[in-house]
Motif scaffolding. Structure first.
Motif, PDB file in Angstrom:
ATOM      1  N   CYS A 185       0.834  -1.207   0.000  1.00  0.00           N
ATOM      2  CA  CYS A 185       0.000   0.000   0.000  1.00  0.00           C
ATOM      3  C   CYS A 185       0.869   1.258   0.000  1.00  0.00           C
ATOM      4  O   CYS A 185       0.626   2.200  -0.765  1.00  0.00           O
ATOM      5  CB  CYS A 185      -0.910   0.010   1.230  1.00  0.00           C
ATOM      6  SG  CYS A 185      -2.236  -1.207   1.203  1.00  0.00           S
ATOM      7  N   LEU A 186       1.882   1.278   0.858  1.00  0.00           N
ATOM      8  CA  LEU A 186       2.767   2.442   0.937  1.00  0.00           C
ATOM      9  C   LEU A 186       3.514   2.662  -0.376  1.00  0.00           C
ATOM     10  O   LEU A 186       3.663   3.796  -0.845  1.00  0.00           O
ATOM     11  CB  LEU A 186       3.764   2.265   2.080  1.00  0.00           C
ATOM     12  CG  LEU A 186       3.200   2.348   3.502  1.00  0.00           C
ATOM     13  CD1 LEU A 186       4.299   2.070   4.520  1.00  0.00           C
ATOM     14  CD2 LEU A 186       2.564   3.708   3.765  1.00  0.00           C
ATOM     15  N   ASP A 187       3.987   1.569  -0.977  1.00  0.00           N
ATOM     16  CA  ASP A 187       4.718   1.678  -2.246  1.00  0.00           C
ATOM     17  C   ASP A 187       3.827   2.259  -3.341  1.00  0.00           C
ATOM     18  O   ASP A 187       4.268   3.102  -4.142  1.00  0.00           O
ATOM     19  CB  ASP A 187       5.250   0.313  -2.667  1.00  0.00           C
ATOM     20  CG  ASP A 187       6.320  -0.229  -1.715  1.00  0.00           C
ATOM     21  OD1 ASP A 187       6.895   0.576  -0.954  1.00  0.00           O
ATOM     22  OD2 ASP A 187       6.559  -1.451  -1.739  1.00  0.00           O
ATOM     23  N   LEU A 188       2.580   1.818  -3.389  1.00  0.00           N
ATOM     24  CA  LEU A 188       1.650   2.314  -4.406  1.00  0.00           C
ATOM     25  C   LEU A 188       1.326   3.789  -4.187  1.00  0.00           C
ATOM     26  O   LEU A 188       1.192   4.562  -5.149  1.00  0.00           O
ATOM     27  CB  LEU A 188       0.364   1.476  -4.392  1.00  0.00           C
ATOM     28  CG  LEU A 188       0.517   0.057  -4.965  1.00  0.00           C
ATOM     29  CD1 LEU A 188      -0.609  -0.840  -4.473  1.00  0.00           C
ATOM     30  CD2 LEU A 188       0.548   0.091  -6.490  1.00  0.00           C
ATOM     31  N   LEU A 189       1.201   4.196  -2.937  1.00  0.00           N
ATOM     32  CA  LEU A 189       0.946   5.607  -2.638  1.00  0.00           C
ATOM     33  C   LEU A 189       2.132   6.478  -3.047  1.00  0.00           C
ATOM     34  O   LEU A 189       1.958   7.597  -3.551  1.00  0.00           O
ATOM     35  CB  LEU A 189       0.639   5.775  -1.150  1.00  0.00           C
ATOM     36  CG  LEU A 189      -0.754   5.316  -0.714  1.00  0.00           C
ATOM     37  CD1 LEU A 189      -0.827   5.190   0.799  1.00  0.00           C
ATOM     38  CD2 LEU A 189      -1.834   6.260  -1.225  1.00  0.00           C
ATOM     39  N   PRO A 216      -1.830   2.472   6.623  1.00  0.00           N
ATOM     40  CA  PRO A 216      -0.821   1.407   6.524  1.00  0.00           C
ATOM     41  C   PRO A 216       0.299   1.563   7.550  1.00  0.00           C
ATOM     42  O   PRO A 216       0.790   0.567   8.099  1.00  0.00           O
ATOM     43  CB  PRO A 216      -0.285   1.546   5.093  1.00  0.00           C
ATOM     44  CG  PRO A 216      -1.384   2.205   4.336  1.00  0.00           C
ATOM     45  CD  PRO A 216      -2.050   3.115   5.313  1.00  0.00           C
ATOM     46  N   LEU A 217       0.702   2.809   7.819  1.00  0.00           N
ATOM     47  CA  LEU A 217       1.756   3.032   8.812  1.00  0.00           C
ATOM     48  C   LEU A 217       1.306   2.572  10.199  1.00  0.00           C
ATOM     49  O   LEU A 217       2.093   1.984  10.957  1.00  0.00           O
ATOM     50  CB  LEU A 217       2.150   4.507   8.841  1.00  0.00           C
ATOM     51  CG  LEU A 217       2.983   4.986   7.644  1.00  0.00           C
ATOM     52  CD1 LEU A 217       3.038   6.511   7.603  1.00  0.00           C
ATOM     53  CD2 LEU A 217       4.385   4.394   7.682  1.00  0.00           C
ATOM     54  N   ILE A 218       0.046   2.825  10.532  1.00  0.00           N
ATOM     55  CA  ILE A 218      -0.488   2.338  11.811  1.00  0.00           C
ATOM     56  C   ILE A 218      -0.411   0.816  11.861  1.00  0.00           C
ATOM     57  O   ILE A 218       0.037   0.216  12.849  1.00  0.00           O
ATOM     58  CB  ILE A 218      -1.946   2.805  12.009  1.00  0.00           C
ATOM     59  CG1 ILE A 218      -1.996   4.288  12.360  1.00  0.00           C
ATOM     60  CG2 ILE A 218      -2.637   1.989  13.103  1.00  0.00           C
ATOM     61  CD1 ILE A 218      -3.401   4.839  12.495  1.00  0.00           C
ATOM     62  N   LYS A 219      -0.831   0.179  10.774  1.00  0.00           N
ATOM     63  CA  LYS A 219      -0.848  -1.281  10.740  1.00  0.00           C
ATOM     64  C   LYS A 219       0.560  -1.869  10.822  1.00  0.00           C
ATOM     65  O   LYS A 219       0.742  -2.991  11.309  1.00  0.00           O
ATOM     66  CB  LYS A 219      -1.551  -1.762   9.471  1.00  0.00           C
ATOM     67  CG  LYS A 219      -3.040  -1.463   9.438  1.00  0.00           C
ATOM     68  CD  LYS A 219      -3.764  -2.146  10.587  1.00  0.00           C
ATOM     69  CE  LYS A 219      -5.265  -1.924  10.521  1.00  0.00           C
ATOM     70  NZ  LYS A 219      -5.965  -2.605  11.643  1.00  0.00           N
ATOM     71  N   LEU A 220       1.549  -1.108  10.353  1.00  0.00           N
ATOM     72  CA  LEU A 220       2.938  -1.559  10.437  1.00  0.00           C
ATOM     73  C   LEU A 220       3.577  -1.189  11.769  1.00  0.00           C
ATOM     74  O   LEU A 220       4.771  -1.432  11.985  1.00  0.00           O
ATOM     75  CB  LEU A 220       3.748  -0.960   9.284  1.00  0.00           C
ATOM     76  CG  LEU A 220       3.414  -1.500   7.876  1.00  0.00           C
ATOM     77  CD1 LEU A 220       4.053  -0.645   6.802  1.00  0.00           C
ATOM     78  CD2 LEU A 220       3.861  -2.961   7.744  1.00  0.00           C
TER      79      LEU A 220
END
Length: 327
Positions: A185-189, A216-220
């Protein structure tokens, strides 16, 4: 426009003009404009008969490009009413109409990607993702060629290509989000933001893309980074005087505080978000803040107040016609 008051006056004016327009393109175009206004004004159900009539008229005239436009917007209205299967069919019909119109291939891909967006919403992200990635790779190839100064016959308009690629990246992100592939998700953003920068997007648009990194950062487990991202976006929206963006960031900061088990701050931040949203014309966002507040208050042992906010959220969803959220 998203302003319900302005849309109301426009709908009344346009409805009176439909029957005065000559049969053909003028009439189905007006029908579609009225349907668009109803859809954007939170009356998706009321827009459906108008889209149906407009599509039938355009198809009878074999106006394939207009049919693609109408069915695409009709599909979005159906999605808003929760009729996902029908919406997916219409996006595919829109792709067929683009082919019949001889449109550039990028237009066909765009409609196909929207159908795949529906698949993701239907809980079929694992099945949809390979098909999304296949189309995304094609768009990336065309995009790189266009950036290298080459003529891309399948996507001759660079702006249309960029919009389709950005949309495809967003659909892929949502699929990966459903599959809990947070780094993807982060890469796509990041990739989406790079395309937007290449198209000359300003700080507000870039902040809106960057904002989506926070979940995504929260989930990581990277809460400090998530907070820094949201606070940076808040500053951009505040400087631009965009109250809706400020409210969205405050709500996200409340979410981060919730993850940190700081319920007092989560509640305070969501109250600030709600106060801002109460000044705006879109009631669906008030519903979101009421729903969030109900969850935070319940966790904090304030059950009676939590119930009140939960009912307020339901009332707003009812008024907006958001049946899926209401249920």
């Amino acid at each position: 426009t998203q302003d319900p008051a302005l849309l109301g006056s426009l709908v009344t004016m346009l409805e009176g003009a439909i029957d005065q327009a000559p049969p053909g393109k003028d009439r189905w175009t007006l029908r579609t404009y009225v349907a668009d206004a109803l859809r954007r004004g939170g009356q998706a159900d009321a827009s459906l008969p108008l889209y149906s009539q407009a599509a039938a008229e355009a198809e009878a005239a074999q106006a394939w490009h207009d049919l693609a436009w109408i069915t695409g917007n009709w599909a979005d209205a159906l999605r808003r009413t929760g009729a996902l299967a029908e919406a997916k069919k219409l996006h595919l019909r829109s792709a067929e109409a683009e082919q019949q119109a001889g449109s550039p291939e990028v237009e066909v891909l765009g409609s196909e990607l929207e159908a795949l967006r529906i698949e993701v919403q239907q809980g079929e992200a694992a099945q949809a993702l390979p098909k999304i990635e296949e189309r995304l790779d094609q768009l990336r190839t065309w995009w790189q060629a266009s950036q290298d100064g080459q003529t891309v016959t399948q996507a001759p308009d660079t702006t249309d290509l960029a919009r389709c690629l950005i949309s495809g990246l967003d659909i892929a992100r949502k699929a990966n989000q459903n599959l809990e592939e947070w780094q993807d998700c982060l890469d796509l953003l990041t990739e989406k933001e790079q395309v937007e920068k290449a198209m000359g997007e300003g700080p507000v648009a870039l902040a809106q893309t960057r904002f989506n990194q926070y979940h995504p950062l929260i989930k990581l487990g990277r809460l400090d980074k998530a907070q820094a991202v949201v606070e940076g976006c808040f500053q951009v929206h505040q400087s631009a005087g965009l109250v809706a963006g400020e409210a969205r960031c405050l709500s996200a900061l409340a979410d981060i505080r919730d993850e940190q088990d700081d319920m007092e701050q989560a509640i305070a931040l969501e109250r600030q978000a709600l106060a801002l949203r109460n000044t705006l014309p879109e009631p669906q966002y008030r519903a979101i803040s009421h729903n969030n507040l109900s969850n935070y208050l319940n966790k904090d042992g304030k059950e009676d107040e939590a119930k009140a906010h939960f009912l307020a959220a339901g009332a707003y969803y009812l008024v907006c016609g958001y049946q899926a959220d209401l249920q």
